[in-house]
Structures are given as structure tokens and as C-alpha cells.
Design an enzyme around this catalytic site. Structure first.
Site, PDB file in Angstrom:
ATOM      1  N   GLY A  15       0.771  -1.238   0.000  1.00  0.00           N
ATOM      2  CA  GLY A  15       0.000   0.000   0.000  1.00  0.00           C
ATOM      3  C   GLY A  15       0.801   1.286   0.000  1.00  0.00           C
ATOM      4  N   THR A  16       2.006   1.274  -0.613  1.00  0.00           N
ATOM      5  CA  THR A  16       2.747   2.543  -0.646  1.00  0.00           C
ATOM      6  C   THR A  16       2.059   3.554  -1.574  1.00  0.00           C
ATOM      7  OG1 THR A  16       4.261   1.894  -2.434  1.00  0.00           O
ATOM      8  CG2 THR A  16       4.955   1.388  -0.179  1.00  0.00           C
ATOM      9  N   ILE A  95      -7.704  -9.091 -11.694  1.00  0.00           N
ATOM     10  CA  ILE A  95      -8.199  -8.537 -12.955  1.00  0.00           C
ATOM     11  C   ILE A  95      -9.724  -8.481 -12.865  1.00  0.00           C
ATOM     12  CG2 ILE A  95      -8.448  -8.993 -15.433  1.00  0.00           C
ATOM     13  CD1 ILE A  95      -5.563  -9.920 -15.457  1.00  0.00           C
ATOM     14  N   HIS A 112       0.354   1.396 -13.168  1.00  0.00           N
ATOM     15  CA  HIS A 112       1.120   0.231 -13.631  1.00  0.00           C
ATOM     16  C   HIS A 112       2.604   0.613 -13.693  1.00  0.00           C
ATOM     17  CE1 HIS A 112       1.849  -3.583 -15.544  1.00  0.00           C
ATOM     18  NE2 HIS A 112       2.666  -2.937 -16.360  1.00  0.00           N
ATOM     19  N   ASP A 153      -4.662  -3.509 -18.629  1.00  0.00           N
ATOM     20  CA  ASP A 153      -3.698  -2.423 -18.894  1.00  0.00           C
ATOM     21  C   ASP A 153      -3.922  -1.767 -20.260  1.00  0.00           C
ATOM     22  OD1 ASP A 153      -2.385  -2.748 -16.410  1.00  0.00           O
ATOM     23  OD2 ASP A 153      -1.168  -4.356 -17.216  1.00  0.00           O
ATOM     24  N   ALA A 182       8.253   8.010  -9.978  1.00  0.00           N
ATOM     25  CA  ALA A 182       7.090   8.107 -10.872  1.00  0.00           C
ATOM     26  C   ALA A 182       5.761   7.823 -10.169  1.00  0.00           C
ATOM     27  CB  ALA A 182       7.284   7.172 -12.067  1.00  0.00           C
ATOM     28  N   GLU A 183       5.563   6.599  -9.701  1.00  0.00           N
ATOM     29  CA  GLU A 183       4.223   6.197  -9.236  1.00  0.00           C
ATOM     30  C   GLU A 183       3.631   7.109  -8.161  1.00  0.00           C
ATOM     31  OE1 GLU A 183       3.468   1.970  -8.558  1.00  0.00           O
ATOM     32  OE2 GLU A 183       5.442   1.557  -9.340  1.00  0.00           O
TER      33      GLU A 183
HETATM   34  C1  GAR Z   1       3.139  -0.982  -7.494  1.00  0.00           C
HETATM   35  O1  GAR Z   1       4.406  -0.940  -8.087  1.00  0.00           O
HETATM   36  C2  GAR Z   1       2.061  -0.965  -8.561  1.00  0.00           C
HETATM   37  O2  GAR Z   1       2.371  -0.154  -9.663  1.00  0.00           O
HETATM   38  C3  GAR Z   1       2.032  -2.417  -8.963  1.00  0.00           C
HETATM   39  O3  GAR Z   1       2.183  -3.113  -7.744  1.00  0.00           O
HETATM   40  C4  GAR Z   1       2.901  -2.323  -6.811  1.00  0.00           C
HETATM   41  C5  GAR Z   1       2.085  -2.209  -5.543  1.00  0.00           C
HETATM   42  O4  GAR Z   1       2.794  -1.575  -4.530  1.00  0.00           O
HETATM   43  N1  GAR Z   1       0.821  -2.724  -9.654  1.00  0.00           N
HETATM   44  C6  GAR Z   1       0.758  -3.602 -10.651  1.00  0.00           C
HETATM   45  O5  GAR Z   1       1.697  -4.255 -11.029  1.00  0.00           O
HETATM   46  C7  GAR Z   1      -0.616  -3.739 -11.296  1.00  0.00           C
HETATM   47  N2  GAR Z   1      -0.504  -4.391 -12.573  1.00  0.00           N
HETATM   48  P1  GAR Z   1       2.066  -0.868  -3.300  1.00  0.00           P
HETATM   49  O6  GAR Z   1       1.104  -1.889  -2.680  1.00  0.00           O
HETATM   50  O7  GAR Z   1       3.179  -0.541  -2.347  1.00  0.00           O
HETATM   51  O8  GAR Z   1       1.345   0.356  -3.788  1.00  0.00           O
END
Ligand code: GAR
Length: 202
Positions: A15-16, A95, A112, A153, A182-183
Site C-alpha cells: 500500500g505505498t 483482474i 502500472h 492495462d 514516478a508512481e
Molecule cells: C506498485 O508498483 C504498482 O504499480 C504495482 O504493484 C505495486 C504495488 O505496490 N501494480 C501492478 O503491477 C498492477 N498491474 P504498493 O502496494 O506498495 O502500492
């Protein structure tokens, strides 16, 4: 405020990205929307603790326990019960079927960890995306926030940002750089953009 878009964030793990959304709301980067609900398909997800710490309502809806059809029915019931306007997939590892996505056109967004259309679609999630990028030998990767439709996607791209691959990168090191550079920046910005559109369209 009554006029804000009500946001549900769907999560599966650490969950970051959820944390980046919570922090952006606190910092005034998200002003048109309000995170009203966090749903996890996994009762052990640390993302649920992050939501609880921020005082956000949570729910667990398990695909394993319910089976695919009942899973989506239960998700929809939770979203309706909470009058959700915008669904954010933030590390949500399930999905969603066309039956689900067609109910929410331009109302579901996903982050993504690659530059779509590279390293995306079924089977590309989490660390696997970064493993594939390193294996291929690309020198630049990044992250994409896009609308979600029936193609994994495959929905319209909202924001993208490139991130350099460095010598000696492991999937874990690259994952962290893509998140940091980025994210965690793109997802809150996209959440604000789409929330503002929702509010304007009322
Ligand atoms: C993140 O890198 C996100 O982009 C990816 O999973 C990670 C979750 O991290 N999502 C996918 O690959 C979806 N296809 P988080 O739980 O720390 O946010």
C-alpha cells in the site's frame, strides 16, 4: 465538502501508493476528491493498516473465498453502499471482468509500473514487471496511470513518466526507483485530475 468525488482505493499488498494518495490529500494535492473507502482482497494486506491509521473506512472482499462472480458482486455492493464516484486500483492484483469495468466507464484508474504498452497485460504485475524490463535490457522504464477497461492495462493513458535503468539494478532496486520517481507522484496527480472532471460534470 459535499461536492468532492468519493474515492475508493482497491489494494492487495503493502500500500505505498495508497499512502501516497493519503499524503497527497493531507498536503492539498488532492482537493477535488476524498478517499472514503479502502477495499482489499487480502485480509493481511499492510495497506489496510495504513488506511486505519488515516481513519479511513476499510473492507475486505476475498476472491478466494467468494469465487470470481460473487467477488465482483460484493465489490459493487460495497462501492454502491458507500456512494463511490471514482475507483483507484493501487497495487490491486485482481483482474476485473468486463461486466465490472463496463459499469464504471472512465471511473476506474490504475497505476502500472512500466511505460505501457511495454511489459503490461495479464501476468505482468508487481516485481515481475521489473524482472521483465531488466531481462529485456531496456534502458528506460517508468510508470503509467490509465483508465481501466475490459483489456488488462489497455485503457486510455492519463499520465506517464520515464525512469532510467542503472547498471547493477535488481528488480527490487528498480521497483523502488520507479515508485519514488514516478508512481507516488503520478497517481495522486491523476486522482486529482479525474476527481476534478467528476465534480465538474455534476
Ligand atoms: C506498485 O508498483 C504498482 O504499480 C504495482 O504493484 C505495486 C504495488 O505496490 N501494480 C501492478 O503491477 C498492477 N498491474 P504498493 O502496494 O506498495 O502500492
Amino acid at each position: 465538502m459535499l461536492n468532492k468525488a468519493r474515492i475508493a482505493v482497491l489494494v492487495s499488498g503493502g500500500g505505498t501508493n495508497l499512502q501516497a494518495l493519503i499524503d497527497a490529500q493531507k498536503a492539498g494535492i488532492i482537493t477535488s476528491g476524498e478517499i472514503s473507502l479502502v477495499i482489499s482482497n487480502n485480509a493481511g494486506a499492510y495497506a489496510l493498516t495504513r488506511a486505519e491509521n488515516a481513519g479511513i473506512k476499510t473492507a475486505v472482499v476475498s476472491k478466494k473465498e467468494l469465487g470470481a462472480e460473487k467477488f465482483e458482486e460484493t465489490l459493487i455492493a460495497e462501492l454502491e453502499k458507500n456512494s463511490i464516484d471514482l475507483i483507484i486500483l493501487a497495487g490491486f492484483m485482481c483482474i476485473l471482468s468486463e461486466n465490472f469495468t463496463s459499469k464504471y466507464p472512465k471511473r476506474i484508474i490504475n497505476v502500472h509500473p512500466s511505460l505501457i504498452p511495454s511489459f503490461c497485460g495479464e501476468g505482468f504485475y508487481g516485481l515481475r514487471v521489473h524482472e521483465a524490463a531488466l531481462e529485456y535490457g531496456v534502458k528506460v522504464t517508468g510508470a503509467t496511470v490509465h483508465f481501466v477497461n475490459e483489456i488488462p492495462d489497455g485503457g486510455e493513458i492519463i499520465l506517464q513518466k520515464a525512469v532510467e535503468i542503472e547498471v547493477g539494478d535488481t528488480p527490487e532496486i528498480l521497483q523502488k526507483r520507479v515508485m519514488e520517481q514516478a508512481e507516488w507522484n503520478l497517481l495522486p496527480r491523476a486522482a486529482e485530475m479525474v476527481s476534478a472532471e467528476i465534480v465538474k460534470s455534476r
